[in-house]
Design a protein around this motif. Sequence first.
Motif, PDB file in Angstrom:
ATOM      1  N   GLY A  39       0.796  -1.219   0.000  1.00  0.00           N
ATOM      2  CA  GLY A  39       0.000   0.000   0.000  1.00  0.00           C
ATOM      3  C   GLY A  39       0.826   1.265   0.000  1.00  0.00           C
ATOM      4  O   GLY A  39       0.361   2.323   0.422  1.00  0.00           O
ATOM      5  N   ASN A  40       2.052   1.181  -0.498  1.00  0.00           N
ATOM      6  CA  ASN A  40       2.941   2.344  -0.542  1.00  0.00           C
ATOM      7  C   ASN A  40       2.462   3.313  -1.628  1.00  0.00           C
ATOM      8  O   ASN A  40       2.733   3.134  -2.807  1.00  0.00           O
ATOM      9  N   THR A  41       1.752   4.339  -1.205  1.00  0.00           N
ATOM     10  CA  THR A  41       1.165   5.302  -2.135  1.00  0.00           C
ATOM     11  C   THR A  41       2.227   6.088  -2.889  1.00  0.00           C
ATOM     12  O   THR A  41       2.048   6.422  -4.066  1.00  0.00           O
ATOM     13  N   GLY A  44       3.317   4.044  -5.676  1.00  0.00           N
ATOM     14  CA  GLY A  44       2.209   3.995  -6.635  1.00  0.00           C
ATOM     15  C   GLY A  44       2.136   5.245  -7.490  1.00  0.00           C
ATOM     16  O   GLY A  44       1.932   5.174  -8.705  1.00  0.00           O
ATOM     17  N   LEU A 107       5.118  10.753   0.400  1.00  0.00           N
ATOM     18  CA  LEU A 107       4.172  11.140  -0.645  1.00  0.00           C
ATOM     19  C   LEU A 107       4.646  12.340  -1.453  1.00  0.00           C
ATOM     20  O   LEU A 107       4.391  12.418  -2.661  1.00  0.00           O
TER      21      LEU A 107
END
Length: 129
Positions: A39-41, A44, A107
Amino acid sequence: MIIVDLLISVIVIAVLQLLGMVVFSLITPFNDLDELKKGNTAVGLAFGGKFLGTAIILGVSAYTNTSILHMSLWFLVGYLCLLMTYYIFDWVTPGLKLSEHLQKGNLAIGVLLAFVYLGIGFAVSSLII
């Protein structure tokens, strides 16, 4: 005949896009898919930017060339520019280890890299015409 040509073109485009993403995955010191599964945004976002930047270059190459060979060659030129972008950007930001920040889920770095890849994709695609 037109349908066969279209089908071949779509297959070549899909293969080039996938190959481009595999190469991008190989240059990162971590496993992109593992980071995405976690789930590493940030990863992504950066990976999505690479995908769109690659797609922009590939799309313009396909649009502006009448043969698959020429399309592929121009895509290769544009794609190499996109690959160099990561290394150049990493070099001009010596206090930032981009891959480490991405792996930690920063992020801000993910968003920045996504836009860098998109910007380079647009800029390089203008050279293809």
